[in-house]
Scaffold this active site. Structure first.
Site, mmCIF file in Angstrom:
data_model
loop_
_atom_site.group_PDB
_atom_site.id
_atom_site.type_symbol
_atom_site.label_atom_id
_atom_site.label_comp_id
_atom_site.label_asym_id
_atom_site.label_seq_id
_atom_site.Cartn_x
_atom_site.Cartn_y
_atom_site.Cartn_z
ATOM 1 N N LYS A 158 40.240 39.081 34.352
ATOM 2 C CA LYS A 158 40.163 38.841 35.791
ATOM 3 C C LYS A 158 39.147 39.796 36.416
ATOM 4 O O LYS A 158 38.689 40.761 35.785
ATOM 5 C CB LYS A 158 41.523 39.071 36.464
ATOM 6 C CG LYS A 158 42.615 38.078 36.104
ATOM 7 C CD LYS A 158 42.357 36.725 36.715
ATOM 8 C CE LYS A 158 43.509 35.763 36.433
ATOM 9 N NZ LYS A 158 43.607 35.390 35.016
ATOM 10 N N SER B 99 40.866 29.957 34.963
ATOM 11 C CA SER B 99 40.889 30.685 36.238
ATOM 12 C C SER B 99 39.598 31.438 36.508
ATOM 13 O O SER B 99 39.365 31.879 37.629
ATOM 14 C CB SER B 99 42.063 31.667 36.281
ATOM 15 O OG SER B 99 41.811 32.792 35.470
#
Length: 213
Positions: free
Chosen positions: A170, A133
């Protein structure tokens, strides 16, 4: 600072292991001994013991727990090869999701010795990435990322964050009334932190190593 019964028991375990084996228990061993669901609970109690002055922890050293007032090294540390000032000895503590959050898998006593120039700021440990991701930031599955341990982070920084018992890497976005963790891959949706979730910043991303594949 008063210690809880659990923290007193952990302190006793550390003292017993150092006395019997010459080395302290690992975080994984502490978690297993006390039936914790994850190593994060052991880390929480160790942080409390350190704040109370009962122990000290040596950054970048596996099994780096020392009792307060312990003048010398443990027997294992005393016979280990010294690490030069221009290199880092970093424990590989587990894995982190660059995808959907995965259950925390922290506690390996493996470590890597490498030059300080690979990272900025200086990391405290390494985590192995699982998932893609964060690929648009150049972070790929299987990479080892350096993590600088801190609870503080600014919006726009790449962080290692904990949501309940899960760990993820993230891009942090802090709004007026919400916190979001953004992927850097359009195949993944942002993660919005809910008010009833246990959320914490575990550290800042500060560089990576890419093992030969």
């Amino acid at each position: 600072m008063d210690l809880t019964d659990t923290q007193q028991a952990i302190l006793a375990l550390i003292a017993e292991r150092i006395d019997a084996d010459g080395v302290p228990p690992s975080q994984t061993e502490i978690a297993r001994a006390f039936g914790f669901k994850g190593v994060r609970a052991a880390q929480y109690h160790l942080e409390a013991l350190e704040q109370a002055g009962a122990i000290r922890r040596v950054p970048g050293q596996a099994r780096g727990i020392r009792l307060a007032g312990q003048g010398g090294q443990t027997r294992a540390a005393a016979v280990s090869e010294p690490v030069r000032d221009d290199v880092l000895r970093l424990p590989v503590l587990g894995r982190v999701a660059a995808g959907l959050p995965i259950g925390a898998d922290i506690g390996s006593d493996d470590f890597v010795v490498l030059d300080r120039v690979f990272f900025s700021p200086s990391p405290d440990y390494l985590l192995k990435v699982q998932g893609d991701s964060m690929r648009d930031e150049g972070i790929f599955n299987g990479d080892l990322i350096g993590v600088h341990r801190t609870r503080d982070a600014r919006s726009g920084q790449i962080v290692v964050a904990r949501i309940d018992e899960e760990i993820t890497v993230k891009l942090l976005k802090i709004g007026k009334d919400r916190i979001r963790l953004l992927p850097r891959n359009p195949d993944y949706a942002p993660i919005e932190v809910l008010p009833d979730q246990d959320f914490a910043i575990e550290g800042l991303y500060c560089g990576l190593l890419r093992p030969n594949r």
